[in-house]
Scaffold this motif. Structure first.
Motif, PDB file in Angstrom:
ATOM      1  N   ARG A 541       0.613  -1.093  -0.208  1.00  0.00           N
ATOM      2  CA  ARG A 541       0.209   0.069   0.039  1.00  0.00           C
ATOM      3  C   ARG A 541       0.677   1.411  -0.066  1.00  0.00           C
ATOM      4  N   THR A 542       1.470   1.588   1.357  1.00  0.00           N
ATOM      5  CA  THR A 542       1.888   2.880   1.330  1.00  0.00           C
ATOM      6  C   THR A 542       3.475   2.905   0.762  1.00  0.00           C
ATOM      7  N   ARG A 543       4.225   1.842   0.762  1.00  0.00           N
ATOM      8  CA  ARG A 543       5.572   1.845   0.454  1.00  0.00           C
ATOM      9  C   ARG A 543       6.387   2.807   1.124  1.00  0.00           C
ATOM     10  N   ASP A 544       6.550   3.051   2.265  1.00  0.00           N
ATOM     11  CA  ASP A 544       7.388   4.179   2.813  1.00  0.00           C
ATOM     12  C   ASP A 544       8.514   3.637   3.436  1.00  0.00           C
ATOM     13  N   ASP A 545       9.470   4.600   3.379  1.00  0.00           N
ATOM     14  CA  ASP A 545      10.785   4.630   3.766  1.00  0.00           C
ATOM     15  C   ASP A 545      11.315   4.943   5.343  1.00  0.00           C
ATOM     16  N   PHE A 546      11.331   4.061   6.304  1.00  0.00           N
ATOM     17  CA  PHE A 546      11.561   4.427   7.718  1.00  0.00           C
ATOM     18  C   PHE A 546      12.936   4.314   8.148  1.00  0.00           C
ATOM     19  N   SER A 547      13.885   4.435   7.258  1.00  0.00           N
ATOM     20  CA  SER A 547      15.426   4.455   7.467  1.00  0.00           C
ATOM     21  C   SER A 547      15.616   5.968   8.163  1.00  0.00           C
ATOM     22  N   CYS A 548      15.041   6.603   7.432  1.00  0.00           N
ATOM     23  CA  CYS A 548      15.305   8.286   7.717  1.00  0.00           C
ATOM     24  C   CYS A 548      14.915   8.644   8.995  1.00  0.00           C
ATOM     25  N   TYR A 549      13.570   8.369   9.571  1.00  0.00           N
ATOM     26  CA  TYR A 549      13.131   8.444  10.893  1.00  0.00           C
ATOM     27  C   TYR A 549      14.269   7.733  11.969  1.00  0.00           C
ATOM     28  N   LYS A 550      14.798   6.570  11.553  1.00  0.00           N
ATOM     29  CA  LYS A 550      15.576   5.672  12.485  1.00  0.00           C
ATOM     30  C   LYS A 550      16.840   6.277  12.395  1.00  0.00           C
ATOM     31  N   SER A 590      12.034  21.854   7.669  1.00  0.00           N
ATOM     32  CA  SER A 590      12.676  22.676   8.676  1.00  0.00           C
ATOM     33  C   SER A 590      12.243  23.857   9.073  1.00  0.00           C
ATOM     34  N   ALA A 591      12.164  24.311  10.175  1.00  0.00           N
ATOM     35  CA  ALA A 591      11.575  25.472  10.916  1.00  0.00           C
ATOM     36  C   ALA A 591      12.397  26.728  10.343  1.00  0.00           C
ATOM     37  N   PHE A 592      13.529  26.844   9.743  1.00  0.00           N
ATOM     38  CA  PHE A 592      13.940  27.994   9.265  1.00  0.00           C
ATOM     39  C   PHE A 592      13.840  27.979   7.657  1.00  0.00           C
ATOM     40  N   ARG A 593      14.387  27.269   7.083  1.00  0.00           N
ATOM     41  CA  ARG A 593      14.555  27.447   5.711  1.00  0.00           C
ATOM     42  C   ARG A 593      13.357  26.393   5.027  1.00  0.00           C
ATOM     43  N   ALA A 594      12.514  25.858   5.557  1.00  0.00           N
ATOM     44  CA  ALA A 594      11.610  24.680   5.103  1.00  0.00           C
ATOM     45  C   ALA A 594      12.318  23.737   4.259  1.00  0.00           C
ATOM     46  N   SER A 595      13.188  23.237   4.675  1.00  0.00           N
ATOM     47  CA  SER A 595      14.019  22.094   3.832  1.00  0.00           C
ATOM     48  C   SER A 595      13.053  20.962   4.240  1.00  0.00           C
ATOM     49  N   SER A 596      13.048  20.154   3.112  1.00  0.00           N
ATOM     50  CA  SER A 596      12.399  18.856   3.259  1.00  0.00           C
ATOM     51  C   SER A 596      12.887  17.653   2.897  1.00  0.00           C
ATOM     52  N   ASP A 597      14.440  17.732   2.898  1.00  0.00           N
ATOM     53  CA  ASP A 597      15.031  16.444   2.589  1.00  0.00           C
ATOM     54  C   ASP A 597      15.203  15.895   4.137  1.00  0.00           C
ATOM     55  N   LEU A 598      14.568  14.579   4.340  1.00  0.00           N
ATOM     56  CA  LEU A 598      14.357  13.944   5.430  1.00  0.00           C
ATOM     57  C   LEU A 598      15.878  13.445   6.119  1.00  0.00           C
ATOM     58  N   ASN A 600      18.574  15.153   5.783  1.00  0.00           N
ATOM     59  CA  ASN A 600      19.310  16.229   6.258  1.00  0.00           C
ATOM     60  C   ASN A 600      18.890  16.924   7.499  1.00  0.00           C
ATOM     61  N   LEU A 601      17.699  16.629   7.972  1.00  0.00           N
ATOM     62  CA  LEU A 601      16.889  16.882   9.110  1.00  0.00           C
ATOM     63  C   LEU A 601      17.408  16.108  10.497  1.00  0.00           C
ATOM     64  N   VAL A 602      17.498  17.069  11.350  1.00  0.00           N
ATOM     65  CA  VAL A 602      17.868  16.316  12.737  1.00  0.00           C
ATOM     66  C   VAL A 602      16.987  17.569  13.978  1.00  0.00           C
ATOM     67  N   TRP A 615       8.358  18.385  23.693  1.00  0.00           N
ATOM     68  CA  TRP A 615       8.045  19.862  23.837  1.00  0.00           C
ATOM     69  C   TRP A 615       9.070  21.136  24.183  1.00  0.00           C
ATOM     70  N   ASN A 616      10.228  20.447  23.815  1.00  0.00           N
ATOM     71  CA  ASN A 616      11.453  21.558  23.622  1.00  0.00           C
ATOM     72  C   ASN A 616      12.559  21.028  22.691  1.00  0.00           C
ATOM     73  N   CYS A 617      12.071  21.157  21.479  1.00  0.00           N
ATOM     74  CA  CYS A 617      12.804  20.661  20.479  1.00  0.00           C
ATOM     75  C   CYS A 617      12.461  21.579  19.253  1.00  0.00           C
ATOM     76  N   ILE A 618      13.293  21.429  18.190  1.00  0.00           N
ATOM     77  CA  ILE A 618      12.970  22.179  16.957  1.00  0.00           C
ATOM     78  C   ILE A 618      13.516  21.323  15.853  1.00  0.00           C
ATOM     79  N   LEU A 619      12.962  21.074  14.808  1.00  0.00           N
ATOM     80  CA  LEU A 619      13.718  20.394  13.585  1.00  0.00           C
ATOM     81  C   LEU A 619      14.298  21.267  12.593  1.00  0.00           C
ATOM     82  N   LEU A 620      15.546  21.010  12.270  1.00  0.00           N
ATOM     83  CA  LEU A 620      16.282  21.982  11.576  1.00  0.00           C
ATOM     84  C   LEU A 620      17.311  21.117  10.653  1.00  0.00           C
ATOM     85  N   SER A 621      17.836  21.565   9.734  1.00  0.00           N
ATOM     86  CA  SER A 621      18.784  21.103   8.748  1.00  0.00           C
ATOM     87  C   SER A 621      20.273  20.877   9.570  1.00  0.00           C
TER      88      SER A 621
END
Length: 700
Positions: A541-550, A590-598, A600-602, A615-621
């Motif tokens: 069905r979805t064919r998602d890749d979970f390695s980036c979240y790992k 990403s919260a700053f430049r809206a980068s969508s490369d998973l 490259n996000l941390v 509740w004390n984090c931010i997603l950035l490149s």
């Protein structure tokens, strides 16, 4: 009286230094006695000075603090009889300044064993000593003194060395604190030390001074005289101006040297900063290249489940792009023909991936079997006190090693007929030791192969029969009755009660599987599907890749462990929770430049002085993390609009994770009750599917 006795007497209370008189029961209860506590069953002895008027409960509290165990698990007994907590030492018959012996054991020795904090070989000094103090002219009193052991090391006061023997002797520091003078309650000042006293005094030269000049009747020769011509007169203004010019010259050279030092220091700091920035940029570039190289290698030669998920994800992405291009450029019959051709290509690619997956699974199965046999045949190992690694073989490990060698010999690919018959006969005699249906089947297959080999049947025609023998032999090896060493390596427990408690029903395949076959999130609630059904549903069905979240979760755990050893929340999160945070809360950008490369996000801390939490984090490149981590106060560095958007995302995460009991206890003091009228929660699967559907709709 010796020096030690005098020092001990100086620190004793007033009632101990006074002569013996008639004491009241309260004074007797305040008297101390030496209590020797034997730790059962180790046999270690702890000695302490304890007031005989206090209860056994107070003694247990004192010893629990020394041993660092809970008070509830301690049990004190005397001559085999358990003492009550309300009893006192005086009620047990202990006299003042005497000694008694008690036994103490733990009611839970497996969890809270009783061990002294200091090893006996490192502590030869007793905890309590008895000092004999001279009170009157002919009276002596024995006083129990408890020795304190400060954690800090005493200062070295010097010493000397014996010239002949070479023995070193150090000056000892006293442990008794000096007696303080009583405070008179008033501040005293001395006028004599603040006033200068002046005294007039005459001075007389040691030799009388006189001059001789030429006069009547007195001639003084002038042959040795010389003419002195006065030089230019220097006024005080000229003298001070010359000194000022010299000082200015010295200051100019000194300031020039200091300026050169400051400039050189700034240049070195600039070079170090540029080198550090270049190193960080090179690390980011190498990490990016390593990720691309790893992703390319996983595409070309997949070996794990994550690699095949990446292939299916790339295939789904390619299919969507081709479908969008066909729908935008073609109409009518041409569009249907192009879609049919696209479907055929997708089917061929799925079949190719499936064939490669079957081959990889076969190879991985052989590796798994070899690792299983190696673990079962490995000897018992432990580390000795001197650091040496000790190995020991038992009868079970020797049995497992024999079966492992037999399995390897049975699966040898190319051997002669005589060697094959010898291996089969060895296997036959080995399995005939146990009489059951499995061993009878193995013996029947061995006799059949030996009969076919005697009839000159080709080896290629015997391949299926040999695989059956190998499979049954592996089943024989995995049976704990025949190979007891494999009992600790089997996933399914042999105890039926454990099997009943650890089994759950999969709603998709309707099988009862152990809890290890399910993947629970941070909420510790098992999902309705097992891992196999979830993986099959992802492929279909979805064919998602979970390695980036790992990778995001792995990087987060490593950074938080370096910043704080007490970090707990990152280790409670699972891959599904990180996926919810990235996709639902932060919209995969990403919260700053809206980068969508998973890749490259941390995740980093929003306020770096607080522990990381949803509740004390931010997603950035990766390029933006270094600049954000240098911010001291986020409320001064960022605009109010940006801060409100980040706080809104924190409220969403707080609202979701507050429903999980294991995460709710880590919520900070800011209440989430104010979000009741603004937010509503959904299950994580519904939110993810809704987000995926919205992105697909926007793409169409």
């Amino acid at each position: 009286m010796t020096v030690e006795e005098a020092g001990a007497q100086a620190d004793l209370p007033d009632e101990m230094t006074q002569p013996k008189e008639s004491k009241t029961p309260e004074d007797v209860g305040n008297s101390t006695a030496t209590v020797k506590v034997v730790l059962v069953p180790e046999g270690h002895v702890m000695t302490a000075a304890f007031a005989i008027g206090l209860s056994i409960q107070e003694l247990k509290r004192h010893l629990a603090a020394e041993l660092r165990v809970p008070v509830e698990v301690l049990q004190v007994s005397l001559d085999g009889r358990v003492l009550e907590e309300q009893q006192s030492l005086m009620a047990l018959g202990v006299q003042p300044h005497s000694s008694t012996r008690l036994e103490m054991s733990s009611t839970d020795p497996s969890t809270h064993p009783l061990r002294p904090l200091r090893p006996p070989e490192q502590d030869n000094m007793p905890d309590v000593i008895t000092v004999r103090v001279h009170t009157d002219d002919e009276a002596f009193q024995e006083v129990v003194v408890e020795i304190e052991r400060p954690r800090q090391q005493k200062a070295f006061l010097g010493g000397y060395r014996h010239r002949e023997t070479g023995a070193e002797y150090h000056h000892a520091a006293t442990q008794t604190r000096p007696k303080r003078r009583p405070d008179r309650g008033a501040v005293v000042f001395s006028r004599d030390t603040q006033t200068v006293e002046l005294k007039p005094q005459t001075q007389q030269c040691p030799v009388d001074v006189s001059t001789q000049m030429t006069g009547i009747g007195c001639y003084v020769s002038c042959m040795s005289d010389k003419m002195v011509i006065p030089s230019n007169y220097v006024t005080a203004k000229e003298y001070h101006s010359r000194r000022l010019r010299a000082v200015i010259c010295l200051q100019s050279f000194a300031r020039r040297w200091l300026a050169l030092q400051a400039v050189n220091q700034m240049r070195r700091e600039r070079d170090r900063r540029l080198a550090w920035l270049e190193l960080q940029e090179r690390k980011r570039r190498e990490e990016k290249e390593e990720q691309l190289r790893d992703r390319r290698q996983r595409w070309l030669s997949p070996q794990r489940r994550e690699d095949f998920n990446l292939l299916y994800h790339a295939l789904e992405k390619w299919r969507r792009e081709e479908e969008e291009q066909i729908n935008s450029s073609l109409r009518g019959a041409e569009r249907k023909a192009a879609l049919c051709s696209l479907l055929e290509q997708e089917t061929e690619l799925i079949a190719a991936i499936g064939r490669h997956r079957i081959a990889v699974q076969s190879n991985n199965y052989d590796k798994t079997i070899r690792n299983f046999l190696d673990k079962s045949a490995a000897p018992h190992r432990w580390r000795a006190a001197d650091g040496r690694l000790i190995e020991m073989d038992s009868q079970h490990t020797i049995r497992a090693r024999e079966l492992k060698d037999l399995y390897n010999n049975v699966n040898l690919p190319a051997v002669s007929q005589e060697q094959r018959l010898h291996v089969l006969m060895t296997l036959k005699h080995t399995v005939k030791e146990h009489e059951c249906q499995l061993t009878r089947d193995i013996v029947d297959l061995i006799d059949r192969e030996a009969d076919l080999m005697s009839r000159r049947v080709k080896a290629s025609n015997l391949e299926g029969l040999r695989k059956r023998i190998s499979t049954l032999l592996l089943q024989y090896i995995k049976t704990p009755a025949f190979n007891p060493e494999v009992a600790k390596l089997l996933k399914v427990p042999q105890n039926s009660s454990q099997l009943k408690n650890g089994m759950f029903l999969c709603r998709s395949c309707q099988r009862h599987l152990p809890s290890a076959s399910f993947c629970p999130p941070a909420g510790a609630r098992l999902s309705g599907q097992c891992q196999d059904c979830t993986r099959l549903d992802n492929i279909a069905r979805t064919r998602d890749d979970f390695s980036c979240y790992k990778n995001i979760l792995k990087r987060l755990r490593g950074e938080e462990q370096q910043l704080s050893e007490d970090a707990k929340i990152p280790f409670l999160l699972q891959v599904e929770d990180v996926r919810y945070l990235v996709e639902v809360v932060w919209a995969s950008r990403s919260a700053f430049r809206a980068s969508s490369d998973l890749y490259n996000l941390v995740f980093v801390r929003w306020e770096r002085k607080r522990h990381w939490s949803p509740w004390n984090c931010i997603l950035l490149s990766k390029d933006e993390t270094s600049a954000h981590l240098e911010v001291e106060d986020v409320h001064k560095a960022y605009e109010a609009t940006f801060i409100r958007s980040i706080e809104h995302k924190h409220m969403l995460a707080r609202r979701h994770f507050s429903q999980i009991p294991v995460m709710a206890e880590y919520l900070d003091s800011q209440p989430a009750s104010g979000l009741t009228n603004q937010l509503f929660s959904r299950p994580i699967t519904m939110m993810i599917k809704h987000a995926a559907g919205s992105r697909a709709a926007s793409a169409h």
